[in-house]
Design an enzyme around this catalytic site. Structure first.
Site, PDB file in Angstrom:
ATOM      1  N   LYS A  14       4.725   6.442  -5.522  1.00  0.00           N
ATOM      2  CA  LYS A  14       4.527   6.245  -4.073  1.00  0.00           C
ATOM      3  C   LYS A  14       4.184   4.781  -3.757  1.00  0.00           C
ATOM      4  CE  LYS A  14       1.165   9.326  -4.049  1.00  0.00           C
ATOM      5  NZ  LYS A  14       1.127   9.718  -5.480  1.00  0.00           N
ATOM      6  N   ARG A  88      -3.360  14.713   2.120  1.00  0.00           N
ATOM      7  CA  ARG A  88      -3.522  15.185   0.751  1.00  0.00           C
ATOM      8  C   ARG A  88      -3.981  16.625   0.666  1.00  0.00           C
ATOM      9  NH1 ARG A  88      -3.730  10.436  -2.333  1.00  0.00           N
ATOM     10  NH2 ARG A  88      -4.174  10.765  -4.507  1.00  0.00           N
ATOM     11  N   ARG A 124      -0.054   2.305 -16.631  1.00  0.00           N
ATOM     12  CA  ARG A 124      -0.118   1.477 -15.409  1.00  0.00           C
ATOM     13  C   ARG A 124      -1.211   0.415 -15.513  1.00  0.00           C
ATOM     14  NH1 ARG A 124      -0.769   4.331  -9.750  1.00  0.00           N
ATOM     15  NH2 ARG A 124      -2.514   5.307 -10.823  1.00  0.00           N
ATOM     16  N   ARG A 158      -6.935   1.281 -13.880  1.00  0.00           N
ATOM     17  CA  ARG A 158      -7.799   2.049 -12.982  1.00  0.00           C
ATOM     18  C   ARG A 158      -8.648   3.029 -13.785  1.00  0.00           C
ATOM     19  NH1 ARG A 158      -3.836   4.044  -8.133  1.00  0.00           N
ATOM     20  NH2 ARG A 158      -5.036   5.944  -8.478  1.00  0.00           N
TER      21      ARG A 158
HETATM   22  P1  AP5 Z   1       2.727   4.156  -8.744  1.00  0.00           P
HETATM   23  O1  AP5 Z   1       3.750   3.648  -7.794  1.00  0.00           O
HETATM   24  O2  AP5 Z   1       1.448   3.401  -8.836  1.00  0.00           O
HETATM   25  O3  AP5 Z   1       2.472   5.721  -8.487  1.00  0.00           O
HETATM   26  P2  AP5 Z   1       1.712   6.484  -7.318  1.00  0.00           P
HETATM   27  O4  AP5 Z   1       2.507   7.669  -6.955  1.00  0.00           O
HETATM   28  O5  AP5 Z   1       1.370   5.506  -6.222  1.00  0.00           O
HETATM   29  O6  AP5 Z   1       0.430   6.946  -8.131  1.00  0.00           O
HETATM   30  P3  AP5 Z   1      -1.105   6.915  -7.776  1.00  0.00           P
HETATM   31  O7  AP5 Z   1      -1.823   7.204  -9.063  1.00  0.00           O
HETATM   32  O8  AP5 Z   1      -1.512   5.649  -7.073  1.00  0.00           O
HETATM   33  O9  AP5 Z   1      -1.210   8.102  -6.815  1.00  0.00           O
HETATM   34  P4  AP5 Z   1      -2.459   8.888  -6.493  1.00  0.00           P
HETATM   35  O10 AP5 Z   1      -1.954   9.679  -5.360  1.00  0.00           O
HETATM   36  O11 AP5 Z   1      -3.084   9.629  -7.599  1.00  0.00           O
HETATM   37  O12 AP5 Z   1      -3.568   7.752  -6.183  1.00  0.00           O
HETATM   38  P5  AP5 Z   1      -4.087   7.071  -4.841  1.00  0.00           P
HETATM   39  O13 AP5 Z   1      -4.203   5.638  -5.103  1.00  0.00           O
HETATM   40  O14 AP5 Z   1      -3.324   7.541  -3.659  1.00  0.00           O
HETATM   41  O15 AP5 Z   1       3.416   4.232 -10.190  1.00  0.00           O
HETATM   42  C1  AP5 Z   1       2.681   4.660 -11.320  1.00  0.00           C
HETATM   43  C2  AP5 Z   1       3.184   3.906 -12.565  1.00  0.00           C
HETATM   44  O16 AP5 Z   1       4.528   4.296 -12.813  1.00  0.00           O
HETATM   45  C3  AP5 Z   1       3.195   2.376 -12.420  1.00  0.00           C
HETATM   46  O17 AP5 Z   1       2.812   1.789 -13.627  1.00  0.00           O
HETATM   47  C4  AP5 Z   1       4.661   2.032 -12.097  1.00  0.00           C
HETATM   48  O18 AP5 Z   1       5.024   0.752 -12.568  1.00  0.00           O
HETATM   49  C5  AP5 Z   1       5.398   3.159 -12.818  1.00  0.00           C
HETATM   50  N1  AP5 Z   1       6.624   3.554 -12.129  1.00  0.00           N
HETATM   51  C6  AP5 Z   1       6.788   3.755 -10.791  1.00  0.00           C
HETATM   52  N2  AP5 Z   1       8.058   4.129 -10.526  1.00  0.00           N
HETATM   53  C7  AP5 Z   1       8.694   4.194 -11.738  1.00  0.00           C
HETATM   54  C8  AP5 Z   1      10.032   4.528 -12.121  1.00  0.00           C
HETATM   55  N3  AP5 Z   1      10.970   4.893 -11.207  1.00  0.00           N
HETATM   56  N4  AP5 Z   1      10.351   4.507 -13.437  1.00  0.00           N
HETATM   57  C9  AP5 Z   1       9.399   4.137 -14.374  1.00  0.00           C
HETATM   58  N5  AP5 Z   1       8.131   3.794 -14.062  1.00  0.00           N
HETATM   59  C10 AP5 Z   1       7.783   3.827 -12.753  1.00  0.00           C
HETATM   60  O19 AP5 Z   1      -5.536   7.753  -4.702  1.00  0.00           O
HETATM   61  C11 AP5 Z   1      -6.562   7.458  -5.628  1.00  0.00           C
HETATM   62  C12 AP5 Z   1      -7.797   8.256  -5.289  1.00  0.00           C
HETATM   63  O20 AP5 Z   1      -8.266   7.920  -3.967  1.00  0.00           O
HETATM   64  C13 AP5 Z   1      -7.633   9.773  -5.252  1.00  0.00           C
HETATM   65  O21 AP5 Z   1      -7.722  10.370  -6.531  1.00  0.00           O
HETATM   66  C14 AP5 Z   1      -8.801  10.163  -4.349  1.00  0.00           C
HETATM   67  O22 AP5 Z   1     -10.025  10.079  -5.029  1.00  0.00           O
HETATM   68  C15 AP5 Z   1      -8.791   9.070  -3.290  1.00  0.00           C
HETATM   69  N6  AP5 Z   1      -7.896   9.391  -2.155  1.00  0.00           N
HETATM   70  C16 AP5 Z   1      -6.788   8.707  -1.770  1.00  0.00           C
HETATM   71  N7  AP5 Z   1      -6.239   9.290  -0.699  1.00  0.00           N
HETATM   72  C17 AP5 Z   1      -7.000  10.360  -0.391  1.00  0.00           C
HETATM   73  C18 AP5 Z   1      -6.917  11.354   0.608  1.00  0.00           C
HETATM   74  N8  AP5 Z   1      -5.922  11.368   1.514  1.00  0.00           N
HETATM   75  N9  AP5 Z   1      -7.867  12.311   0.632  1.00  0.00           N
HETATM   76  C19 AP5 Z   1      -8.884  12.318  -0.253  1.00  0.00           C
HETATM   77  N10 AP5 Z   1      -9.013  11.406  -1.249  1.00  0.00           N
HETATM   78  C20 AP5 Z   1      -8.068  10.419  -1.312  1.00  0.00           C
END
Ligand code: AP5
Length: 224
Positions: A14, A88, A124, A158
Site C-alpha cells: 500500500k 481498518r 523491509r 520498524r
Molecule cells: P509496503 O508498501 O511498505 O507495504 P504496506 O502494505 O504499506 O505495509 P504496512 O506494513 O505499512 O501496512 P500496515 O497496514 O501493516 O501498516 P501501517 O503503516 O498502515 O511494502 C512492504 C515491503 O514489501 C517493502 O519492503 C517493499 O519494498 C516491498 N514491496 C512492496 N511491493 C512489492 C512488490 N510488488 N514486489 C516485491 N516487494 C514489494 O500501520 C502500522 C500500525 O499503525 C498498525 O499496526 C496500527 O498499530 C496503526 N494504525 C495504522 N492505521 C490504523 C487504523 N486505521 N486504525 C488503527 N490503527 C492503525
C-alpha cells in the site's frame, strides 16, 4: 474531492504503490501508519500514548484515527486523496461514510499470499528522514543501509516488522480489517488487484483500473 482507498494486509504494498501513484498522478497521500509513526518519532503526547500499541502491532483507537484522518482530509481541500491504512475496521468505514458521504471513488484491494507478505515485511527497511521504503533483497538502496536520497540517513527496521509482531498484525488483519472488503463490495466499490508482480506491474494494474473508473465517471450521460 475523491477518496481512493489502498487496502490490503500488512506488506501488500500500500505504501509503495501510494508513493508512486501520488507522484505520477499528483494526488495527496494520507497514510495513517506514517502519521502515527511521525507522532511517535517526534515524541508528541499522542506519540507517547500510542507507541506501545503500534510497536506491538495492535490497532490504535477509532477515535484517535478518526480525528487524524478528518484533519488530513480537510487539510487536503479539493485534491484527490489516496488513503493508505484507513479504514481498518467496519466502524472506521462507517465513520468515513458519515463524515465524507459518497466520496469514496474505489477501494483497491491488493492481493498477495501470506508467505510473500512475511518475506516482504521481514526484509523491509525505511529511511527515518524521508520515509522512503526499501527491501533488503527486492529493492535495496545503492549503498547498503543508507538512504539513496538522504545522505547520512541510516535505514531502520520498524519495531512491528519483527517476526512475532508480523504474525499478530496478520491475525488482526483477518479478524478486524478483512470484513471492510465486504462493506465496500456491497457498494460496488471494491476492486481486487493481484499485487504479487513487480512494483511497476502492480502500479500499471492499479492505474488501468483507476483510469477506467475516471473515464466512466467523466462520460456524459445520454439524455433521451
Ligand atoms: P509496503 O508498501 O511498505 O507495504 P504496506 O502494505 O504499506 O505495509 P504496512 O506494513 O505499512 O501496512 P500496515 O497496514 O501493516 O501498516 P501501517 O503503516 O498502515 O511494502 C512492504 C515491503 O514489501 C517493502 O519492503 C517493499 O519494498 C516491498 N514491496 C512492496 N511491493 C512489492 C512488490 N510488488 N514486489 C516485491 N516487494 C514489494 O500501520 C502500522 C500500525 O499503525 C498498525 O499496526 C496500527 O498499530 C496503526 N494504525 C495504522 N492505521 C490504523 C487504523 N486505521 N486504525 C488503527 N490503527 C492503525
Amino acid at each position: 474531492m475523491k477518496l481512493w482507498i489502498l487496502f490490503g494486509p500488512p506488506g501488500a504494498g500500500k505504501g509503495t504503490q501510494g508513493d508512486l501513484l501520488k507522484e505520477r498522478h499528483q494526488m495527496c497521500k494520507l497514510s495513517t501508519g506514517d502519521m502515527l509513526r511521525r507522532h511517535i518519532q517526534t515524541g508528541t503526547p499522542l506519540g507517547k500514548k500510542i507507541q506501545s500499541v503500534v510497536d506491538a502491532g495492535h490497532l490504535v483507537s477509532d477515535e484517535i484515527l478518526l480525528e487524524l484522518v478528518r484533519g488530513g482530509i480537510e487539510e487536503a481541500g479539493d485534491q484527490e486523496i489516496l488513503l493508505d491504512g484507513y479504514p481498518r475496521n467496519v466502524a472506521q468505514a462507517e465513520a468515513l461514510d458519515t463524515f465524507f458521504p459518497a466520496q469514496v471513488g474505489a477501494v483497491f484491494h491488493l492481493v498477495v499470499d501470506e508467505a510473500a507478505l512475511i518475506e516482504r515485511l521481514s526484509g523491509r527497511r525505511l529511511c527515518p528522514t524521508c520515509k522512503r521504503i526499501y527491501h533488503v533483497v527486492t529493492h535495496p538502496p545503492k549503498i547498503s543501509g543508507s538512504c539513496d536520497d538522504c545522505p547520512g540517513s541510516a535505514l531502520v527496521q520498524r519495531e512491528d516488522d519483527r517476526e512475532d509482531r508480523i504474525r499478530v498484525r496478520l491475525a488482526i488483519y483477518e479478524r478486524e480489517t478483512a470484513p471492510v472488503r465486504d462493506f465496500y463490495r456491497k457498494q460496488g466499490l471494491c476492486y481486487d488487484v493481484q499485487a504479487d508482480g513487480s512494483v511497476e506491474t502492480v502500479c500499471s494494474r492499479l492505474t488501468d483500473i483507476w483510469e477506467k473508473i475516471q473515464s466512466v465517471a467523466n462520460t456524459p450521460r445520454q439524455t433521451e
